[in-house]
Enzyme design. Structure first.
Site, PDB file in Angstrom:
ATOM      1  N   ALA A   1       1.395  -4.223  -8.424  1.00  0.00           N
ATOM      2  CA  ALA A   1       1.307  -3.141  -9.406  1.00  0.00           C
ATOM      3  C   ALA A   1      -0.055  -2.448  -9.428  1.00  0.00           C
ATOM      4  O   ALA A   1      -0.148  -1.248  -9.664  1.00  0.00           O
ATOM      5  CB  ALA A   1       1.608  -3.707 -10.795  1.00  0.00           C
TER       6      ALA A   1
ATOM      7  N   CYS B   1      -9.947  -8.475   0.113  1.00  0.00           N
ATOM      8  CA  CYS B   1      -9.587  -9.890   0.295  1.00  0.00           C
ATOM      9  C   CYS B   1     -10.322 -10.543   1.464  1.00  0.00           C
ATOM     10  O   CYS B   1     -10.264 -11.744   1.649  1.00  0.00           O
ATOM     11  CB  CYS B   1      -8.080 -10.037   0.484  1.00  0.00           C
ATOM     12  SG  CYS B   1      -7.168  -9.463  -0.942  1.00  0.00           S
TER      13      CYS B   1
ATOM     14  N   GLN C   1       0.811  -1.226   0.000  1.00  0.00           N
ATOM     15  CA  GLN C   1       0.000   0.000   0.000  1.00  0.00           C
ATOM     16  C   GLN C   1       0.845   1.278   0.000  1.00  0.00           C
ATOM     17  O   GLN C   1       0.287   2.370  -0.032  1.00  0.00           O
ATOM     18  CB  GLN C   1      -0.955   0.013   1.206  1.00  0.00           C
ATOM     19  CG  GLN C   1      -2.069  -1.014   1.125  1.00  0.00           C
ATOM     20  CD  GLN C   1      -3.128  -0.700   0.060  1.00  0.00           C
ATOM     21  OE1 GLN C   1      -3.169   0.396  -0.507  1.00  0.00           O
ATOM     22  NE2 GLN C   1      -3.995  -1.650  -0.214  1.00  0.00           N
TER      23      GLN C   1
ATOM     24  N   THR D   1       6.207 -18.455 -17.393  1.00  0.00           N
ATOM     25  CA  THR D   1       6.423 -17.469 -18.454  1.00  0.00           C
ATOM     26  C   THR D   1       6.034 -16.085 -17.971  1.00  0.00           C
ATOM     27  O   THR D   1       4.973 -15.904 -17.366  1.00  0.00           O
ATOM     28  CB  THR D   1       5.587 -17.862 -19.696  1.00  0.00           C
ATOM     29  OG1 THR D   1       5.955 -19.194 -20.061  1.00  0.00           O
ATOM     30  CG2 THR D   1       5.835 -16.916 -20.857  1.00  0.00           C
TER      31      THR D   1
HETATM   32  N1  PMP Z   1      -0.904  -6.772   0.927  1.00  0.00           N
HETATM   33  C1  PMP Z   1      -1.624  -5.657   1.094  1.00  0.00           C
HETATM   34  C2  PMP Z   1      -1.275  -4.727   2.209  1.00  0.00           C
HETATM   35  C3  PMP Z   1      -2.687  -5.377   0.232  1.00  0.00           C
HETATM   36  O1  PMP Z   1      -3.411  -4.279   0.422  1.00  0.00           O
HETATM   37  C4  PMP Z   1      -2.989  -6.289  -0.797  1.00  0.00           C
HETATM   38  C5  PMP Z   1      -4.139  -6.040  -1.748  1.00  0.00           C
HETATM   39  N2  PMP Z   1      -5.391  -6.041  -1.132  1.00  0.00           N
HETATM   40  C6  PMP Z   1      -2.200  -7.439  -0.925  1.00  0.00           C
HETATM   41  C7  PMP Z   1      -1.167  -7.643  -0.054  1.00  0.00           C
HETATM   42  C8  PMP Z   1      -2.469  -8.441  -2.005  1.00  0.00           C
HETATM   43  O2  PMP Z   1      -2.075  -7.931  -3.244  1.00  0.00           O
HETATM   44  P1  PMP Z   1      -2.472  -8.645  -4.613  1.00  0.00           P
HETATM   45  O3  PMP Z   1      -3.849  -8.222  -4.908  1.00  0.00           O
HETATM   46  O4  PMP Z   1      -1.483  -8.099  -5.604  1.00  0.00           O
HETATM   47  O5  PMP Z   1      -2.305 -10.103  -4.430  1.00  0.00           O
END
Ligand code: PMP
Length: 395
Positions: free
Chosen positions: A227, A355, A206, A268
């Protein structure tokens, strides 16, 4: 649609898209193929991007390993270091992290600590089956301490120091919290790790492209990036692995197979995505200070507007040491899911991490706001946010 959920993901910068397009069209070569122009062009593009990412954090290009995103980087670093340090170096088996990490750190650590994880949808038959199995703890050979945090979600340096043991191999603390925006004092925590010969990882997802990171002075061994939080596409990220001298840092791969990424990560390359990530890092290096200043000013405005519309709103997290533009708050009398649904066609905001969307925020629980977790709203501004977007919050 006014998009104010930039911690979940950001739109792609048009400059980034433009840089990517040739690699989705005519430049489709596989960078791991040999000698013919299409392959060489693809390889050059990947290496250019590696340089661009490295330059943003003052790293060496060979310290950047491309992955599919921060979830993979976190899994790779923690599992890879743990496995290697315990089974090959025989240095120990104890890991320290905190209770407010992103789930890709938290569940990786719980997995090593003996839990079963399989995030199947709650109602599925398979999920009930896995849940039953999950009651059983498996000895994977590791021990993890999950440190609790202060009212702002930050790790206390003394708590960390006191939790280090003879067999501690790795500590992992989030750089900037993805729900309430507080920054951990990575400099202090990293120094403690170094003094005690403990490897140190920080999930910097972040904060990349938002605050200055200089790995030449920051006492970290590993960082994770994604990214799509910084105006580049989804499905690509990086692991920073500090290299001391000529020998590559030894750790076990997560994705086994080919020799891509110096042998650390098979598969890849997603060349177009990697090119986009690189371009976004170049832009961040060029423009970050300017747009972050604007975002910080807009945050002040946004908070005034929110307070005028919802008196009594409580802003969470460290008011000073924070990610500019991220506003985590409790709005009295407003149930978050209802507000998000009400605004669904107009404004995009969220009730926390994408998530962990089906559950109340555990970060809110950890900072002792449990009874109010249904009032938690997060909104995050971006470099594309304008003053009219901010005013729309108060409509
Ligand atoms: N770590 C943090 C602090 C995040 O905010 C996120 C995205 N929600 C992630 C890891 C996971 O990233 P990605 O979506 O690229 O797997």
């Amino acid at each position: 649609m006014i998009y104010l959920d930039n911690s979940a993901t950001t739109p792609i910068d048009p400059e980034v898209l433009e840089a990517m397009l040739p690699y989705l069209k005519e430049e489709f070569g596989n960078p791991s193929s040999r000698h013919y122009t299409l392959a060489v062009n693809a390889e050059k593009a990947v290496e250019k991007a590696r340089n661009q990412v490295a330059e943003l954090i003052n790293a060496k290009p060979e310290e950047i390993i491309f992955t599919s995103g921060a979830s993979e980087s976190n899994n790779f670093i923690i599992k890879g270091v743990a496995d290697y340090m315990k089974y090959y170096e025989e240095k120990g088996n104890h890991i320290i992290t905190s209770t407010v990490e992103h789930k890709s750190v938290l569940q990786t650590c719980k997995f090593l600590n003996g839990e079963v994880f399989n995030n199947l949808p709650n109602k599925s038959v398979a999920s009930r089956f896995v849940k039953k199995k999950a009651e059983k703890k498996i000895d994977r050979g590791f021990e993890v301490d999950f440190l609790s945090v202060n009212e702002y979600g930050q790790v206390n340096a003394d708590d960390f120091k006191n939790s280090i043991k003879e067999n501690t191999i790795l500590a992992s603390f989030i750089y900037g919290n993805n729900e309430i925006g507080s920054l951990n004092d990575i400099d202090t925590l990293g120094k403690i790790a170094k003094e005690n010969n403990v490897l140190f990882h920080s999930d910097a997802t972040q904060v990349l492209g938002k605050i200055d990171i200089d790995v030449a002075t920051l006492p970290v061994d590993f960082l994770s990036f994604s990214a799509h939080k910084m105006y580049a596409p989804k499905g690509v990220g990086a692991a920073y692995i500090k290299q001391n001298g000529l020998t590559k840092y030894k750790m076990t791969s997560l994705i086994h197979g080919g020799q891509q990424e110096f042998g650390y990560r098979a598969g890849t390359h997603g060349v177009h995505n990697i090119v986009g990530f690189g371009k976004a890092c170049e832009i961040a290096k060029r423009d970050m200070h300017e747009y972050m200043k604007k975002i910080a000013e807009f945050e002040v405005e946004a908070k005034k507007i929110i307070l005028a519309k919802y008196p009594g709103t409580e802003f969470l997290g460290d008011p000073v040491n924070k990610i500019p533009g991220m506003i985590g708050m409790l709005i009295p009398g407003i149930v978050n899911e209802m507000l998000i649904k009400d605004l669904a066609n107009e404004i995009a905001i969220s009730a926390g991490s994408a998530c962990g969307i089906s559950e109340p925020s555990y970060v809110i629980n950890e900072i002792n706001k449990t009874p109010k977790s249904s009032l938690f709203i997060r909104t995050t501004l971006s470099k594309f946010t304008n003053i009219d977007n901010i005013k729309s919050i108060g409509r």
